[in-house]
Design an enzyme around this catalytic site. Structure first.
Site, short mmCIF file in Angstrom:
data_model
loop_
_atom_site.label_atom_id
_atom_site.label_comp_id
_atom_site.label_asym_id
_atom_site.label_seq_id
_atom_site.Cartn_x
_atom_site.Cartn_y
_atom_site.Cartn_z
N TYR A 86 0.85 -1.19 0.00
CA TYR A 86 0.00 0.00 0.00
C TYR A 86 0.88 1.23 0.00
O TYR A 86 1.80 1.34 0.81
CB TYR A 86 -0.91 0.03 1.25
CG TYR A 86 -2.36 -0.07 0.85
CD1 TYR A 86 -2.97 0.98 0.18
CD2 TYR A 86 -3.09 -1.22 1.09
CE1 TYR A 86 -4.28 0.89 -0.24
CE2 TYR A 86 -4.41 -1.32 0.68
CZ TYR A 86 -5.00 -0.25 0.01
OH TYR A 86 -6.29 -0.36 -0.40
N GLU A 91 -0.41 4.84 -0.61
CA GLU A 91 -1.17 6.07 -0.83
C GLU A 91 -0.27 7.29 -0.65
O GLU A 91 0.56 7.33 0.27
CB GLU A 91 -2.34 6.15 0.16
CG GLU A 91 -3.45 5.17 -0.19
CD GLU A 91 -4.53 5.11 0.87
OE1 GLU A 91 -4.22 5.38 2.05
OE2 GLU A 91 -5.67 4.78 0.53
N ASP A 95 -6.07 13.27 -25.30
CA ASP A 95 -6.11 11.88 -24.84
C ASP A 95 -5.46 11.04 -25.94
O ASP A 95 -6.06 10.74 -26.95
CB ASP A 95 -7.57 11.46 -24.62
CG ASP A 95 -7.70 10.00 -24.18
OD1 ASP A 95 -6.70 9.27 -24.24
OD2 ASP A 95 -8.81 9.61 -23.78
N THR A 116 -3.45 5.86 -21.93
CA THR A 116 -3.35 4.52 -21.36
C THR A 116 -1.92 4.05 -21.63
O THR A 116 -1.23 4.58 -22.50
CB THR A 116 -4.32 3.54 -22.05
OG1 THR A 116 -4.15 3.66 -23.46
CG2 THR A 116 -5.76 3.82 -21.68
N LYS A 138 -1.74 0.24 -24.77
CA LYS A 138 -2.08 0.15 -26.20
C LYS A 138 -0.78 0.20 -27.01
O LYS A 138 0.06 -0.66 -26.81
CB LYS A 138 -3.11 1.23 -26.54
CG LYS A 138 -4.42 0.97 -25.76
CD LYS A 138 -5.50 2.00 -25.98
CE LYS A 138 -6.70 1.69 -25.10
NZ LYS A 138 -7.73 2.73 -25.14
N ARG A 171 -1.68 -2.71 -18.12
CA ARG A 171 -2.90 -1.90 -18.05
C ARG A 171 -2.68 -0.81 -17.01
O ARG A 171 -2.30 -1.08 -15.87
CB ARG A 171 -4.10 -2.76 -17.66
CG ARG A 171 -4.32 -3.94 -18.55
CD ARG A 171 -5.71 -4.47 -18.48
NE ARG A 171 -6.56 -3.73 -19.37
CZ ARG A 171 -6.63 -3.95 -20.69
NH1 ARG A 171 -5.90 -4.88 -21.27
NH2 ARG A 171 -7.41 -3.22 -21.43
C1 LIG Z 1 -8.79 3.09 -24.36
C2 LIG Z 1 -9.13 4.50 -24.21
C3 LIG Z 1 -9.51 5.05 -22.98
C4 LIG Z 1 -9.87 4.23 -21.77
O1 LIG Z 1 -9.00 3.35 -21.32
P1 LIG Z 1 -9.43 2.18 -20.29
O2 LIG Z 1 -8.10 1.74 -19.79
O3 LIG Z 1 -10.15 1.16 -21.10
O4 LIG Z 1 -10.29 2.78 -19.24
C5 LIG Z 1 -9.71 6.42 -22.89
N1 LIG Z 1 -9.57 7.20 -23.97
C6 LIG Z 1 -9.22 6.71 -25.19
C7 LIG Z 1 -9.08 7.64 -26.33
C8 LIG Z 1 -9.01 5.35 -25.34
O5 LIG Z 1 -8.69 4.88 -26.55
#
Ligand SMILES: *Cc1c(COP(=O)(O)O)cnc(C)c1O
Length: 449
Positions: free
Chosen positions: A54, A56, A199, A225, A228, A234
């Site tokens: 933990y 925090e 994003d 994220t 990807k 993750r």
């Molecule tokens: C995949 C994605 C997210 C969310 O990601 P999670 O890990 O699935 O919550 C947010 N914004 C965009 C543009 C994404 O492609």
């Protein structure tokens, strides 16, 4: 190396499912653009003793004791991210992309504030203000769109921003195959006083490799994220840029507070370690080559599909992703093509296309991406081969229709699935996709399944 020897011993049912999943990953052509195969080092970090701790708070400012080594781990991740993306502040604690975006809202907005994002049907993400997401309910969402040619309508973005004075504008999406006009978005945010957040979840691997332009110069915040194209565990990161600190010197502090204690408790230190590894891997020359090949492969696949008469949104791609527009065959065909491809050994997702005549659950498009198979070593000749498989599957299933009536619909899908299982052409493609997969082994170190 034995595959999960302890789970094999203690939990046979779970072990069988996990072993089957490894086998599935090895034997299918994985073309979901948001997926990838991490290194064994990232897998190792994710399954490590760091999951026990933990922590925090932030490095040097923790609520619990015993965090001297966790501080090293989190600092490594933060410093590597700062260097790789060229930003002064990074938070590596968000549990995933959606919570990271929520943290941006809670740092900057109050309920009822106006926000803008790319419309879901037009490729935007749920968390950019779609009605089914809390972000569309807590805030007044003014979505912008793409033009009939599939490209972002930047004039509309400007018009809507001037008229609605949003607190926050998002740029970024989950289904857009072209480079984002970050510079124009930056100008619009400056003109209207909005915060601008990029994003880059889908494209951050391409950005750090220099094959997609970086938003850092033009936006106040970048979220991404890490699982990807960046090919990590993750997780997610929120970065504050120099431009962001100039607009609001407290911005980094607001983001950190929004993540913890605003929205989260203890960070997932095992994932943070995995992020540190992925960032180190992404800084190497081999990763630049990888990212370049992702785009080359996507272009080769797009060309192969177009050549065979399939219609693509925007006519092609500049990144890792392709959207097939199936409306020339009728509406709501995505489910048939997705399931047909699955039976043939190719995993994709059905997806809405701009102005989709059907619904998000039965959309009229297919979304494809090359990051995962590029990790496995596939190149242009294999993309040409896959384009052939996809086109053959579309031929086989394009005649199926989705009845409007709900009961008839489930009957029709049942019959379709039965037909698929007996379809000789699909079976023959499955043999060829299996042969292709076996030429590009995945995780051979994990042994046989
Ligand atoms: C995949 C994605 C997210 C969310 O990601 P999670 O890990 O699935 O919550 C947010 N914004 C965009 C543009 C994404 O492609």
């Amino acid at each position: 190396m034995d595959f999960l020897p302890n789970i094999a011993r203690t939990d046979k049912t779970l072990f069988d499912a996990m072993k089957s999943e490894l086998k599935r990953q090895r034997s299918y052509i994985e073309m979901i653009p948001s997926e990838n195969f991490t290194s064994l080092a990232v897998l190792e970090a994710n399954g490590s003793v760091l999951t026990n701790k933990y922590s925090e708070g932030y490095p040097g400012k923790r609520y619990y004791g015993g965090n001297q080594f966790i501080d090293v781990v989190e600092d490594l991740a933060r410093e590597r991210a700062k260097k790789l993306f060229g930003v002064p502040n990074v938070n590596v604690q968000p549990y995933s992309g959606s919570p990271a975006n929520f943290a941006v809202y809670s740092a900057l907005c109050k309920p009822g504030d106006v926000i803008m994002g790319q419309n879901l049907q037009d490729g935007g993400h749920l968390t950019h203000g779609f009605t089914a997401s809390m972000t569309g309910q807590f805030f007044k969402s003014v979505p912008y769109h793409v033009k009939p040619d599939g490209y972002l309508d930047i004039d509309e973005v400007r018009r809507l921003a001037v008229a609605n004075k949003p607190k926050l504008i998002w740029v970024g999406s989950t289904a857009y195959t072209r480079e984002f006009p970050f510079e124009e978005f930056g100008e619009i945010a400056d003109e209207t006083g909005a915060y601008l957040a990029a994003d880059t979840s889908h494209i951050s691997g391409l950005i750090v490799a220099g094959v997609h332009k970086s938003p850092v110069e033009y936006v106040h915040i970048v979220t991404t994220t890490t699982h990807k194209t960046l090919r990590g565990p993750r997780g997610a990161m929120i970065m504050v840029t120099d431009k962001g600190l100039k607009k609001d010197p407290e911005l980094a502090d607001k983001i950190d507070k929004a993540v913890f204690p605003g929205l989260q408790g203890g960070p997932h230190d095992n994932a943070v370690a995995g992020i540190a590894i992925a960032l180190d891997e992404a800084s190497k020359p081999a990763f630049k080559e990888y990212a370049k090949q992702i785009v080359k492969n996507a272009k080769a696949l797009a060309e192969g599909l177009s050549k065979r008469g399939l219609k693509l949104v925007t006519g092609g791609t500049e990144n890792h992703m392709i959207l097939i527009d199936l409306t020339p065959f009728g509406k709501g065909k995505g489910i048939f093509v997705q399931e047909g491809l699955d039976a043939a050994g190719i995993v994709v997702n059905k997806n809405t296309i701009p102005q989709d005549p059907s619904s998000p659950f039965y959309p009229s498009g297919i979304r494809l991406g090359t990051p995962a198979m590029t990790t496995r070593g596939l190149k242009e000749p294999e993309m040409e081969q896959i384009a052939g498989f996809i086109s053959e599957v579309v031929e086989q299933v394009k005649g199926y229709d989705l009845p409007e009536d709900k009961e008839q619909r489930s009957e029709a899908l049942k019959k379709f699935r039965k037909d698929l299982a007996a379809n000789k052409a699909i079976a023959s493609i499955r043999e060829r996709t299996l042969a292709l997969c076996s030429r590009f082994p995945l995780y051979p170190e994990l042994g046989n399944t």
